[in-house]
Write an enzyme that holds these catalytic residues in place. Sequence first.
Site, mmCIF file in Angstrom:
data_model
loop_
_atom_site.group_PDB
_atom_site.id
_atom_site.type_symbol
_atom_site.label_atom_id
_atom_site.label_comp_id
_atom_site.label_asym_id
_atom_site.label_seq_id
_atom_site.Cartn_x
_atom_site.Cartn_y
_atom_site.Cartn_z
ATOM 1 N N ASP A 189 0.833 -1.202 0.000
ATOM 2 C CA ASP A 189 0.000 0.000 0.000
ATOM 3 C C ASP A 189 0.875 1.263 0.000
ATOM 4 O O ASP A 189 1.840 1.349 0.759
ATOM 5 C CB ASP A 189 -0.880 -0.026 1.257
ATOM 6 C CG ASP A 189 -1.951 1.043 1.231
ATOM 7 O OD1 ASP A 189 -2.796 0.991 0.327
ATOM 8 O OD2 ASP A 189 -1.938 1.930 2.117
ATOM 9 N N GLU B 232 14.825 -14.997 0.680
ATOM 10 C CA GLU B 232 15.204 -16.070 1.607
ATOM 11 C C GLU B 232 14.335 -17.307 1.397
ATOM 12 O O GLU B 232 14.647 -18.379 1.892
ATOM 13 C CB GLU B 232 14.987 -15.619 3.067
ATOM 14 C CG GLU B 232 15.974 -14.593 3.576
ATOM 15 C CD GLU B 232 15.468 -13.943 4.876
ATOM 16 O OE1 GLU B 232 14.480 -14.426 5.487
ATOM 17 O OE2 GLU B 232 16.074 -12.927 5.263
HETATM 18 C C1 NOJ Z 1 -4.318 2.995 -1.035
HETATM 19 C C2 NOJ Z 1 -5.435 2.032 -0.845
HETATM 20 O O1 NOJ Z 1 -5.648 1.339 -2.035
HETATM 21 C C3 NOJ Z 1 -6.617 2.841 -0.394
HETATM 22 O O2 NOJ Z 1 -7.796 2.094 -0.408
HETATM 23 C C4 NOJ Z 1 -6.318 3.396 0.966
HETATM 24 O O3 NOJ Z 1 -7.371 4.238 1.371
HETATM 25 C C5 NOJ Z 1 -5.034 4.210 0.950
HETATM 26 N N1 NOJ Z 1 -3.977 3.549 0.241
HETATM 27 C C6 NOJ Z 1 -4.546 4.478 2.343
HETATM 28 O O4 NOJ Z 1 -4.094 3.287 2.935
#
Ligand code: NOJ
Length: 573
Positions: A217, A283
């Site tokens: 993310d 790893e």
């Molecule tokens: C990107 C994610 O895909 C989204 O859904 C989220 O709100 C933001 N990052 C923050 O984590």
Amino acid sequence: MTNPPSALQRPQDWWRDAVIYQVYPRSFADSDGDGLGDIPGLISRLDYLADLGVDAVWISPFYSSPLRDGGYDVADYRSIDARLGSMDDVDSLVAEAHARGMRVIMDIVPNHTSSEHAWFQEALNSEPGSQAWDRYMIREGKGAEREEPPNNWRSVFHGRGWSHMRDADGEPTGYWYLHLFDTTQPDLNWENPEVHAEFRDILRFWFDRGVDGFRIDVSHGLVKEEGLPDFDHPEQFSGLPGFDEEHVANHESMFDADKAHAPYWDQDGVHDIYREWRAVADEYDPPRIFCGETWVPNPERLARYQRPDELHTSFNFSYLDAGWDADAMRTSIVDTIRNHATVGAPPTWVLSNHDVVRHRTRLAPLAADGTADLERGLDRARAATLFTLALPGSMYLYQGEELGLPEVSDLPDDARQDPAWHRSGGTDGRRDGCRVPIPWTPELPSFGFSSSGAAWLPMPAYWSGLSVTEESEDPQSTLEFYRSALRIRRELDALGEGPLQWEDAPEGVLAIRRLSDTGNVLAVLNTTDSPVRLPSSWGADVLLASCPEVALLDDDGVEMLVVGGETAVWVRG
Ligand code: NOJ
Ligand code: MG
């Protein structure tokens, strides 16, 4: 016919040309009737995914979470949200997916934790300068009373990017913490070695359980520019238009108003983190893999994340941003392939996910009354999908696109949960519209999503015709079209990784030839609304078309194909 090789039969490099299906677990399948999709529900639908022909499943977060941002607010990275299942369920999920030849990719959220994470709770009960404070981005405020935030950074979800640290009585102190997203998502301090060690350990925790990889993310976040300088926010960042049709057509991603050169995105230091992570993934045997959610200004910056000792892949959002525009698509494809080649990595392609307007709606032209023409939107979406599946590299599909689901743009305000909706005073935050649960059967009210008929977001009545069972009985359905496309893609060597050659084509038409010793495949996308004739030398042996508008023309014994407007086709040759 021999069975085409599945992901598990190519243990080292399966990810280089895989088709990966994104599951948003709360909206996929609900096993216990609470209206929230869950892991047992997903397990019960693994046969559906295997039959669809995908190589892997990427599952959005299912960790313990207060769900202030759909689970992207993680309270504990080593436990499962009880509403979604248990650790035993996850172990079964991995085993059952592997038994069907599919890999499992989880989602890791390293930019921020939930404010309910034990670390942030400890920080709330600790003093300035403590070890607990140093795990987050906490700074003194500006002004005589330190009543102003430390700098002018804003939250991606609107409003300011800093909130007060509060004392035991809830009173604001002169200290502030950074949250590039919701106030309940404090940013971690990646200058702190303890944060590095913790995340390496979390990776191993899941890799040891057999998880095959992670989607990362906000992978372009994490590291912030030294000194946290003010940022000259682009003007369009304020006053984003609301959810109207023009907005749907023109505003694709939540990062696009703010992605260029911000002092908190795409900092060079972030690459050191991925070098550490790659060493952890390597790893394992077979090595585990990563896919970054990397919103960067251009394909050159994107490719840097795929250097040989960093991430295996990253989402290529320039292609998603290209819209229904042959020139923009071509530019993105050419630049992406060229830049990825310099680092020896395969590109990825994606048209929909849980943050953007579903591509059936996003690509739709506006009808005379100003609403999206969803019939043509579906033609365009199928055409875009078919063409994209012929590009070299891996492809991500988002649950429900294989049914041709449109965006639900008329959700009642009180059903909306996207934090950006609330933080923008209801002018932005349209992401709930692509998170409406999946219709499995035609039965109202929740179309087989949940045995009790409950669903955490209301489902439109007309979705019965878009359900899995209805579409499975219709050879012309979008579902059958996806099944055919994925089967052919797996069977033919020319599709997947490998050389690509551009063919000259009229304005608005893209034509590529994928080359292989065992036979070439030509993929043609006609983005115009009029039919085009393909040169007779291109052949006429159609493997698959996105809609029936492909005709064989016999011109004095010379056969050629005529591809209808807003249509794509795969042809042998
Ligand atoms: C990107 C994610 O895909 C989204 O859904 C989220 O709100 C933001 N990052 C923050 O984590
Ligand atoms: Mg449930």
